[in-house]
Design a protein around this motif. Structure first.
Motif, PDB file in Angstrom:
ATOM      1  N   SER A   1       0.585  -1.139  -0.083  1.00 10.77           N
ATOM      2  CA  SER A   1       0.472  -0.081  -0.531  1.00 10.77           C
ATOM      3  C   SER A   1       1.143   1.350   0.165  1.00 10.77           C
ATOM      4  O   SER A   1       0.678   2.422  -0.799  1.00 10.77           O
ATOM      5  CB  SER A   1      -0.799  -0.668   0.887  1.00 10.77           C
ATOM      6  N   THR A   2       1.710   1.216   0.805  1.00 12.94           N
ATOM      7  CA  THR A   2       2.511   2.327   0.624  1.00 12.94           C
ATOM      8  C   THR A   2       3.600   2.623  -0.579  1.00 12.94           C
ATOM      9  O   THR A   2       3.589   3.641  -0.845  1.00 12.94           O
ATOM     10  CB  THR A   2       3.848   1.775   2.051  1.00 12.94           C
ATOM     11  N   HIS A  61       1.118   4.416  -3.078  1.00 11.82           N
ATOM     12  CA  HIS A  61       1.120   5.439  -2.857  1.00 11.82           C
ATOM     13  C   HIS A  61       2.053   6.534  -3.405  1.00 11.82           C
ATOM     14  O   HIS A  61       1.938   7.194  -4.050  1.00 11.82           O
ATOM     15  CB  HIS A  61       1.264   5.949  -0.808  1.00 11.82           C
ATOM     16  N   HIS A 104       2.157   9.452  -6.011  1.00  8.61           N
ATOM     17  CA  HIS A 104       2.919  10.195  -5.475  1.00  8.61           C
ATOM     18  C   HIS A 104       3.787  11.423  -6.917  1.00  8.61           C
ATOM     19  O   HIS A 104       4.027  12.127  -7.057  1.00  8.61           O
ATOM     20  CB  HIS A 104       3.292  10.587  -4.410  1.00  8.61           C
TER      21      HIS A 104
END
Length: 714
Positions: free
Chosen positions: A549-550, A553, A557
Motif C-alpha cells: 500500500s505504501t 502511494h 505521488h
C-alpha cells in the motif's frame, strides 16, 4: 444585470491574472541579462509560461512578451528579434504609457488590412519601475462577442461595448458604423445616467434598450443591449398556447383512461378467482373472505408446494448445499430466522435433529517451490483436484458433510455430526489422511484449520469468519500444519504485531532512486524484521500488504496511476492469495517495482536525476553546515529554480523539508543513543539552540528533552 456582472467578472479575472503574471519573479530585471540564444532552456521556459498564460482563460487569443532592449525582442510565444521599425514603434509606445496596466484597441502594423483588436497590457517588472518590457494579451474577438450576445439572446438584437471615451470596443453587429448602432449609442449617451433603459423605434420595429456601466482599469465601460419587443413576447405567447393545448389534451386522455381502467381492472381478478374456486368445498374456501386474502393464501400454498417439489426432484443437491452455505457465509440470509434456515436446510437434505456443526478449512501451500510448475498457472484445477480427493476421503469419517470449493487453493468442509459426540479423534485422523493424500498426489503442503463446534444454524457464518481469522496464525514455513481453534481459544494466546517503519522508509527511498536490487534486499530485510515476532501469517501478510500500500502511494505521488501500471489488475487480491514469503518478495519486485521503475525512468530526465542524487549525497555529507538551495545549485551547476523544481518532482519533497527531516532524524539518533547536551546536539545538526528547540517541537510534537525522556522511559 447578472449577465453584465458575469462579463465584468471575466474581464476582471483577466486583469487579476495579468497582474499576477507581471509580478512573477520570472519577469524581473534578470531578463535583461539573459542571452536568449545561448540560454535556450531559459528561452524555452519563458515560451512555456506564455503558453500556460494563453491557455489559462478562454477569452485570451494570444499572449506576447515584449522586451524593450537595445535589440528589441518579442516572444509570441516563440522568440523573435524585431527588425521592422513600425513594429518597434508600436511596441515601444505601449511600454512608454504612464499606466502600468491598461486596455487598448490597437491595430498591429505588421498585419495589413486587419481590424483593430482589444488588448490588455501590463508593464514588467510589475514590482518596480521603470519598465523594460510589457506582457500583452490579445482578446479573442469571437469569444468576446459570444459573451456580449448573452446580454441580448435574440437574433435581431444588438449589444455594444464602449470604453471610457465612448469609443466602440466590441459590437455584436458586424457593421459597427451602421446608422442603427450609432443611433442606439447616441440615444443611450443622452440619457445622462450610468444605467437605465428606454424604448427606441427603428425601421417600423420597436426595441427595448438597456444600458449600464462596468468599472475597468482606467475608467468605466458602457454596455448597451437592444432587443426587439416582438422577439421577447413571441416565445411567451407560443408557450401559453402550448400549455393550454397540452392541459386540455391531458384532461381528455385522463378521462378516457379512467373509463377504460374501470372496465378492465377487475377482469384479471375475476379470472384468477375462477382458478382458485374450481372446487370451493374441496379447497376449503370461504366466499365471505376478501378476494385478495383468498388469492394470497392459495398463492403461498402453491409456491411452498412447488419449492418443495423442485428441491426433492433436483439432481444437483450437492451444488445447492454449497450455494446455500456460500449465501449464508456472505450474509445474504441474515434476515432469516433460525427456524426458516433449518427448514431450508432440511429441504436440501440435511438431517438437523440434535446435531452440531463445525467447519474445516483446507489450504494448499508450497506452490512456489513445487516441482510441478504448471500448477502455478491454474488455481481452479488445483482446487478441483483437492475437492475430489477430500470428497472421496470424508465419506469414511462423517455421515453428513458438504464440500465448499473456494476456487483459490482453499476448500471448506462443512460437517454435521450428532450433538455431544466427541469428534477430536475423527478430525485428527481425517486431517492426517487428507494431508498425506494431497502430499502424495499434488506434491503440495496442507494447512488445515478446525473451527469450534456450534449448535445453531444462525451461527454458521461465524464458523467461516473464525477459520478465516484462525488460519492467519499458520506458520509461513512450507510445511504441513494443523490449527485447532478449539485448543487455541482455550490457552488464549495472542500475538503482538510489530511493524518495521524505518525499513519501510528505506524501501521507499530505494524505489525513488530506481535501485531494484537494493529494493529487493530491503524488502527481504523488512520481511525478516516481521519474522522476528513470529512467522505466523497474521504477523507477515498484513505487514506485506501495508508495504505494498505504501509503495502504491509512492507510485501515485510520482504522477503514475496504478491502473496505468497494473492494467486494471486487483493487486491487493493477488498479494493476499500468496502464502509463501519468497513468492511475496518476487511478486512485489517482478510485478510492481520493476514495471514501475521502467515506466518512471522513461518519464524522468535522467541527467537531472543524477544531479538530485549528487545533491542528496552533498546534503548528507554537509547537513551540519549552513546548507542553502543556492549552494546546492552551485554544486551541480544549475539554477536554484531548476533545482527546486526537479528536487520536488523526483523526490516528492521540497528541498528545505528534506534537509529539515534529515537533521531531525539525526537529532533523534543523538538524543536516544548519546548523553550529549541539547546545545551540542543542535550544533551537530546545523541549528542554533533556540531555533533547534522550536523547530524540533514543530516537527516532532515535543521538545528535545521531552523526547529523550519519553524514549528513556521505554
Amino acid at each position: 444585470m447578472d449577465r453584465a456582472n458575469n462579463i465584468a467578472d471575466q474581464l476582471e479575472d483577466l486583469e487579476i491574472l495579468m497582474s499576477h503574471w507581471a509580478f512573477d519573479p520570472r519577469f524581473d530585471y534578470s531578463l535583461m541579462d539573459i542571452n536568449f540564444v545561448k540560454d535556450f532552456l531559459e528561452t524555452r521556459d519563458i515560451s512555456k509560461k506564455l503558453l500556460i498564460l494563453q491557455g489559462s482563460n478562454p477569452l485570451i487569443d494570444k499572449v506576447e512578451l515584449y522586451l524593450d532592449l537595445d535589440q528589441p525582442l518579442l516572444f509570441n510565444p516563440n522568440y523573435n528579434v524585431i527588425q521592422d521599425q513600425k513594429e518597434k514603434r508600436y511596441y515601444h509606445s505601449i511600454v512608454e504609457t504612464k499606466q502600468s496596466i491598461q486596455w487598448n484597441r490597437l491595430h498591429k502594423p505588421s498585419v495589413e488590412n486587419s481590424r483593430q483588436q482589444l488588448t490588455l497590457s501590463h508593464h514588467i517588472p510589475g514590482v518596480s519601475s521603470p519598465a523594460f518590457g510589457t506582457i500583452i494579451l490579445t482578446i479573442d474577438q469571437h469569444k468576446l462577442l459570444q459573451l456580449l450576445e448573452t446580454l441580448t439572446p435574440y437574433n435581431e438584437g444588438v449589444t455594444i461595448l464602449l470604453d471610457e471615451d465612448h469609443e466602440i470596443l466590441a459590437s455584436s453587429n458586424t457593421n459597427e458604423s451602421s446608422d442603427f448602432v450609432h443611433n442606439i449609442k447616441n440615444t443611450a449617451l443622452k440619457q445622462g445616467s450610468k444605467k437605465g433603459s428606454f424604448s427606441l423605434e427603428w425601421e417600423k420595429e420597436k426595441y427595448s434598450v438597456s444600458f449600464g456601466t462596468m468599472k475597468r482599469i482606467g475608467g468605466e465601460w458602457l454596455y448597451i443591449s437592444a432587443a426587439p419587443i416582438s422577439s421577447i413576447t413571441s416565445p411567451i405567447v407560443f408557450i401559453s398556447k402550448l400549455i393550454l393545448v397540452i392541459s386540455f389534451s391531458g384532461l381528455i386522455l385522463a378521462i378516457i383512461m379512467t373509463w377504460f381502467a374501470s372496465i378492465r381492472i377487475y377482469n384479471p381478478l375475476q379470472r384468477l378467482m375462477r382458478v382458485f374456486t374450481v372446487d370451493e368445498q374441496a379447497a376449503g374456501i370461504d366466499r365471505s373472505q376478501d378476494e385478495f386474502d383468498i388469492i394470497k393464501e392459495n398463492w403461498i400454498k402453491v409456491t411452498t408446494e412447488s419449492e418443495k417439489l423442485q428441491q426433492r426432484l433436483s439432481a444437483q443437491i450437492p451444488q445447492l448445499k454449497q450455494s446455500f452455505l456460500l449465501q449464508l457465509r456472505n450474509g445474504y440470509l441474515y434476515d432469516y430466522s433460525e427456524q426458516e434456515l433449518r427448514t431450508r436446510m432440511e429441504n436440501y437434505g440435511w438431517d438437523l435433529h440434535e446435531q452440531q456443526y463445525l467447519l474445516l478449512d483446507v489450504q494448499l501451500t508450497g506452490i512456489y517451490q513445487s516441482e510441478i510448475k504448471e500448477l502455478e498457472k491454474d488455481d481452479s484445477l488445483i482446487t478441483f483436484t483437492a475437492v475430489n480427493i477430500i470428497e472421496e476421503y470424508v465419506k469414511d469419517y462423517f455421515e453428513q458433510s458438504t464440500i465448499v470449493n473456494y476456487h483459490n487453493r482453499s476448500v471448506g468442509v462443512f460437517i454435521v455430526a450428532p450433538l455431544h459426540t466427541k469428534l477430536n479423534k475423527q478430525l485428527m485422523d481425517f486431517s492426517k489422511g487428507v494431508t498425506s493424500m494431497i502430499n502424495d498426489i499434488l506434491k503440495l503442503n496442507v494447512t488445515i484449520t478446525i473451527s469450534e463446534t456450534i449448535d445453531q444454524v444462525k451461527k454458521i457464518p461465524s464458523l467461516f469468519e473464525n477459520v478465516t481469522m484462525g488460519r492467519q496464525y499458520r506458520s509461513f514455513e512450507n510445511s504441513n500444519q494443523l490449527i485447532n481453534l478449539q485448543d487455541f481459544n482455550k490457552n488464549g494466546k495472542r500475538f503482538k504485531v510489530v511493524y518495521p517503519f524505518e525499513t519501510e522508509r528505506e524501501v521507499i527511498q530505494a524505489v525513488r532512486r530506481g535501485e531494484i536490487e537494493e529494493t529487493e534486499r530491503l524488502i527481504r530485510k523488512f520481511l525478516n524484521e516481521l519474522k522476528e515476532n513470529g512467522i505466523q501469517e497474521i504477523n507477515i501478510q498484513p505487514g506485506m500488504l501495508q508495504l505494498f500500500s505504501t509503495i502504491q502511494h509512492e507510485i501515485l505521488h510520482s504522477g503514475i496511476h496504478p491502473n496505468e501500471l497494473f492494467e486494471g489488475r486487483n493487486m491487493f487480491d493477488e498479494l493476499s492469495e500468496i502464502r509463501e514469503p519468497e513468492w511475496m518478495v518476487k511478486w512485489i519486485i517482478d510485478e510492481v517495482i520493476a514495471p514501475y521503475i521502467q515506466l518512471l525512468e522513461g518519464q524522468l530526465d535522467i541527467e537531472m536525476k543524477r544531479y538530485i542524487e549528487k545533491v542528496v549525497d552533498y546534503i548528507h555529507e554537509n547537513y551540519r553546515e549552513d546548507i542553502s538551495l543556492e549552494s546546492c545549485a552551485d554544486v551541480v551547476g544549475t539554477t536554484p529554480y531548476t533545482l527546486s523544481r526537479s528536487f520536488k518532482k523526483i523526490l516528492n519533497i521540497n528541498f528545505i523539508d528534506y534537509v529539515t527531516e534529515l537533521r531531525m532524524n539525526k537529532a533523534k539518533e543523538l538524543l536516544i543513543n548519546t548523553n550529549m547536551k541539547i546545545n551540542d546536539i543542535s550544533e551537530c545538526v546545523g541549528y542554533r539552540n533556540s531555533y533547534f528547540n522550536r523547530i524540533f517541537k514543530k516537527q516532532v510534537g515535543v521538545t528535545p528533552s521531552q523526547f529523550r525522556k519519553m524514549k528513556a522511559a521505554k
